[in-house]
Write an enzyme that holds these catalytic residues in place. Structure first.
Site, short mmCIF file in Angstrom:
data_model
loop_
_atom_site.label_atom_id
_atom_site.label_comp_id
_atom_site.label_asym_id
_atom_site.label_seq_id
_atom_site.Cartn_x
_atom_site.Cartn_y
_atom_site.Cartn_z
N GLY A 82 0.83 -1.22 0.00
CA GLY A 82 0.00 0.00 0.00
C GLY A 82 0.86 1.26 0.00
O GLY A 82 0.47 2.30 0.54
N GLY A 83 2.03 1.18 -0.64
CA GLY A 83 3.02 2.26 -0.59
C GLY A 83 2.68 3.49 -1.42
O GLY A 83 3.43 4.46 -1.40
N GLY A 111 -0.37 4.89 -0.94
CA GLY A 111 -1.50 5.47 -0.22
C GLY A 111 -1.13 6.69 0.60
O GLY A 111 0.02 7.14 0.60
N GLN A 112 -2.12 7.21 1.31
CA GLN A 112 -1.92 8.43 2.09
C GLN A 112 -0.76 8.27 3.09
O GLN A 112 0.14 9.10 3.14
CB GLN A 112 -3.20 8.81 2.85
CG GLN A 112 -3.09 10.14 3.59
CD GLN A 112 -4.15 10.33 4.66
OE1 GLN A 112 -4.99 9.46 4.90
NE2 GLN A 112 -4.11 11.46 5.32
N ILE A 138 -0.96 -1.93 -5.45
CA ILE A 138 -1.71 -2.43 -6.61
C ILE A 138 -1.68 -1.39 -7.74
O ILE A 138 -1.88 -1.71 -8.90
CB ILE A 138 -3.15 -2.80 -6.19
CG1 ILE A 138 -3.78 -3.76 -7.19
CG2 ILE A 138 -4.01 -1.57 -5.96
CD1 ILE A 138 -5.03 -4.45 -6.68
N ASP A 168 -0.59 -7.11 -5.61
CA ASP A 168 -1.96 -7.23 -5.10
C ASP A 168 -1.90 -8.17 -3.90
O ASP A 168 -1.57 -9.35 -4.05
CB ASP A 168 -2.85 -7.82 -6.21
CG ASP A 168 -4.29 -8.02 -5.74
OD1 ASP A 168 -4.56 -7.87 -4.52
OD2 ASP A 168 -5.13 -8.35 -6.59
N TYR A 186 -14.92 -2.55 7.79
CA TYR A 186 -13.55 -2.10 8.06
C TYR A 186 -13.15 -2.44 9.51
O TYR A 186 -12.10 -3.06 9.75
CB TYR A 186 -13.49 -0.59 7.82
CG TYR A 186 -12.17 0.08 8.09
CD1 TYR A 186 -11.02 -0.25 7.37
CD2 TYR A 186 -12.08 1.11 9.03
CE1 TYR A 186 -9.82 0.41 7.59
CE2 TYR A 186 -10.88 1.78 9.26
CZ TYR A 186 -9.75 1.42 8.54
OH TYR A 186 -8.57 2.08 8.77
N ILE A 232 -5.91 10.46 10.28
CA ILE A 232 -4.59 11.02 9.96
C ILE A 232 -4.75 12.14 8.94
O ILE A 232 -5.42 11.97 7.90
CB ILE A 232 -3.64 9.92 9.39
CG1 ILE A 232 -3.55 8.73 10.35
CG2 ILE A 232 -2.26 10.52 9.09
CD1 ILE A 232 -3.02 9.03 11.73
N1 LIG Z 1 -5.56 7.44 6.88
C1 LIG Z 1 -6.12 7.31 8.08
O1 LIG Z 1 -6.68 8.27 8.61
C2 LIG Z 1 -6.03 5.99 8.81
C3 LIG Z 1 -6.58 5.90 10.09
C4 LIG Z 1 -6.52 4.69 10.77
C5 LIG Z 1 -5.88 3.61 10.19
N2 LIG Z 1 -5.35 3.71 8.94
C6 LIG Z 1 -4.71 2.52 8.38
O2 LIG Z 1 -3.44 2.85 7.84
C7 LIG Z 1 -3.18 2.02 6.68
C8 LIG Z 1 -2.86 2.91 5.49
O3 LIG Z 1 -3.97 3.74 5.26
P1 LIG Z 1 -3.96 4.91 4.18
O4 LIG Z 1 -4.69 6.04 4.75
O5 LIG Z 1 -2.61 5.12 3.64
O6 LIG Z 1 -4.91 4.26 3.07
P2 LIG Z 1 -5.04 4.63 1.52
O7 LIG Z 1 -6.40 4.22 1.08
O8 LIG Z 1 -4.62 6.03 1.29
O9 LIG Z 1 -3.95 3.69 0.89
C9 LIG Z 1 -4.12 2.30 0.77
C10 LIG Z 1 -3.26 1.82 -0.36
O10 LIG Z 1 -3.52 0.41 -0.53
C11 LIG Z 1 -3.52 0.14 -1.90
N3 LIG Z 1 -4.28 -1.09 -2.16
C12 LIG Z 1 -5.64 -1.24 -2.22
N4 LIG Z 1 -5.94 -2.51 -2.52
C13 LIG Z 1 -4.76 -3.18 -2.62
C14 LIG Z 1 -4.42 -4.52 -2.90
N5 LIG Z 1 -5.35 -5.45 -3.17
N6 LIG Z 1 -3.11 -4.86 -2.91
C15 LIG Z 1 -2.16 -3.93 -2.68
N7 LIG Z 1 -2.41 -2.64 -2.44
C16 LIG Z 1 -3.71 -2.27 -2.39
C17 LIG Z 1 -4.15 1.36 -2.55
O11 LIG Z 1 -3.81 1.46 -3.93
C18 LIG Z 1 -3.59 2.49 -1.71
O12 LIG Z 1 -2.40 3.02 -2.28
C19 LIG Z 1 -4.43 1.15 6.49
O13 LIG Z 1 -4.20 -0.09 7.13
C20 LIG Z 1 -5.50 1.92 7.24
O14 LIG Z 1 -6.50 1.06 7.70
C21 LIG Z 1 -5.43 4.88 8.23
#
Ligand SMILES: NC(=O)c1ccc[n+]([C@@H]2O[C@H](COP(=O)([O-])OP(=O)(O)OC[C@H]3O[C@@H](n4cnc5c(N)ncnc54)[C@H](O)[C@@H]3O)[C@@H](O)[C@H]2O)c1
Length: 314
Positions: free
Chosen positions: A8-9, A11-12, A35, A52, A142, A172
């Site tokens: 998930g590198g 992502g946010q 992905i 994935d 979730y 976050i």
């Molecule tokens: N952002 C927040 O406020 C927050 C709060 C609590 C917990 N979290 C946790 O932190 C972690 C990261 O969250 P985030 O905010 O970066 O989420 P995000 O949605 O921004 O990023 C998730 C990433 O996972 C990738 N992804 C989705 N399906 C996939 C798959 N099948 N295989 C591989 N990659 C896949 C996406 O392309 C995306 O880049 C998660 O576990 C989330 O539950 C986030």
């Protein structure tokens, strides 16, 4: 030498975590996977692979290729999107984590870090100063996957000696990558809308209160947890907190620096999800066991966000 794989590198959190880990361990030693394809500039910096996490064989091939010592498993479907596609959220979050843990067991990966969330709590959990150990009966897919992940990780730690660690993030807030479908996205949107000189329509009630954290603290906490000496840890899943505030307080905090900023509140179904979560978090266990300390409060975060978005200088 540590070799670190991040799922998930793109992502946010994952995208900024990859940069922070590369700063610490060297670009070559941190493998970004997602992905989705990372943008061109990121591709140039260090190793990356399309992955994935629902495909056991794909994870296995990448583990064999890079032989990581640690995995930061960030790939997930977040709360609001998860309610639209619960079956997919189950597969990516829970089966994806099962795959990661199984492959860690098979190939001797030393440590697996997986963020959990305040969404792992539910409507029956005490909402104020929610303790580390309490009722965990979430009512979103979730949240259900995250409670299960915590338990699954603890099972792998006990039975297979994998150093599983997890931290329950609050909402976050960050400026680099827009958030990916969570219930706290309204808070990020207030800053992005202010930067775009756009009126913000907030999808929760003005008085909806949730715990939040600015990205630099989110990165420090996950890296600190991963490096905490094992002998100091009694728990494997930890509440972490910085500050709590209402949606109106965030909007007013932005308006203090952007006086002509306009906002309105039009609560939708996501306000109900927010209402099922804690309003404030007791993170004394993390503070005691691995010395967790946050740096940013609401005003500090607002200044940081508005500077990053080039709205204010200094
Ligand atoms: N952002 C927040 O406020 C927050 C709060 C609590 C917990 N979290 C946790 O932190 C972690 C990261 O969250 P985030 O905010 O970066 O989420 P995000 O949605 O921004 O990023 C998730 C990433 O996972 C990738 N992804 C989705 N399906 C996939 C798959 N099948 N295989 C591989 N990659 C896949 C996406 O392309 C995306 O880049 C998660 O576990 C989330 O539950 C986030």
């Amino acid at each position: 030498m540590e070799k670190i794989l991040v799922t998930g590198g793109c992502g946010q959190i994952g995208s900024e975590l990859v940069s922070a880990l590369r700063g610490k361990f060297g670009n070559e030693n941190v493998i970004l996977t997602d992905i989705n394809v990372p943008n061109y500039e990121v591709q140039e910096i260090g190793p990356w692979e399309i992955l994935d996490v629902t495909s056991y064989e794909s994870i296995k091939a990448i583990i064999k290729k890079f032989e990581p010592t640690r995995i930061f498993h960030m790939a997930a479907i977040l709360s609001a999107t998860g309610e639209k596609i619960p079956q997919t959220a189950f597969k990516i979050n829970l089966l994806g984590t099962f795959n990661v843990l199984e492959i860690a067991r098979e190939f001797g990966v030393r440590q697996v870090i997986v963020p959990s969330t305040i969404a792992a709590f539910g409507p029956e959990t005490p909402k104020i100063n929610t303790p580390n150990e309490t009722v965990m009966r979430p009512n979103t897919m979730y949240g259900i996957t995250k409670v299960s992940i915590e338990l699954l990780g603890e099972y792998y730690a006990k039975n297979y000696k994998i150093d599983f660690r997890s931290l329950r993030y609050p909402g976050i807030i960050s400026s680099d990558v827009k958030p990916g479908g969570g219930t706290t996205d309204y808070a990020n949107a207030l800053y992005f809308d202010a930067a775009a000189k756009k009126k913000s329509i907030v999808f929760v009630n003005p008085q909806t209160t949730l715990p939040f954290m600015f990205m630099p603290d989110a990165l420090d906490s996950i890296i600190q947890l991963s490096e905490a000496p094992q002998e100091n840890l009694v728990h494997r899943s930890f509440n972490v907190a910085a500050f709590s505030c209402t949606a109106l307080e965030i909007a007013e905090s932005v308006k203090k620096y952007v006086p002509n900023f306009q906002f309105d509140f039009v609560p939708d179904h996501r306000d109900k999800i927010a209402a099922s979560w804690p309003q404030s978090i007791d993170d004394s266990v993390a503070r005691k066991e691995w010395n967790w300390r946050h740096k940013y409060d609401l005003d500090g975060m607002t200044r940081g966000m508005l500077k990053n978005l080039n709205v204010i200088s200094g």
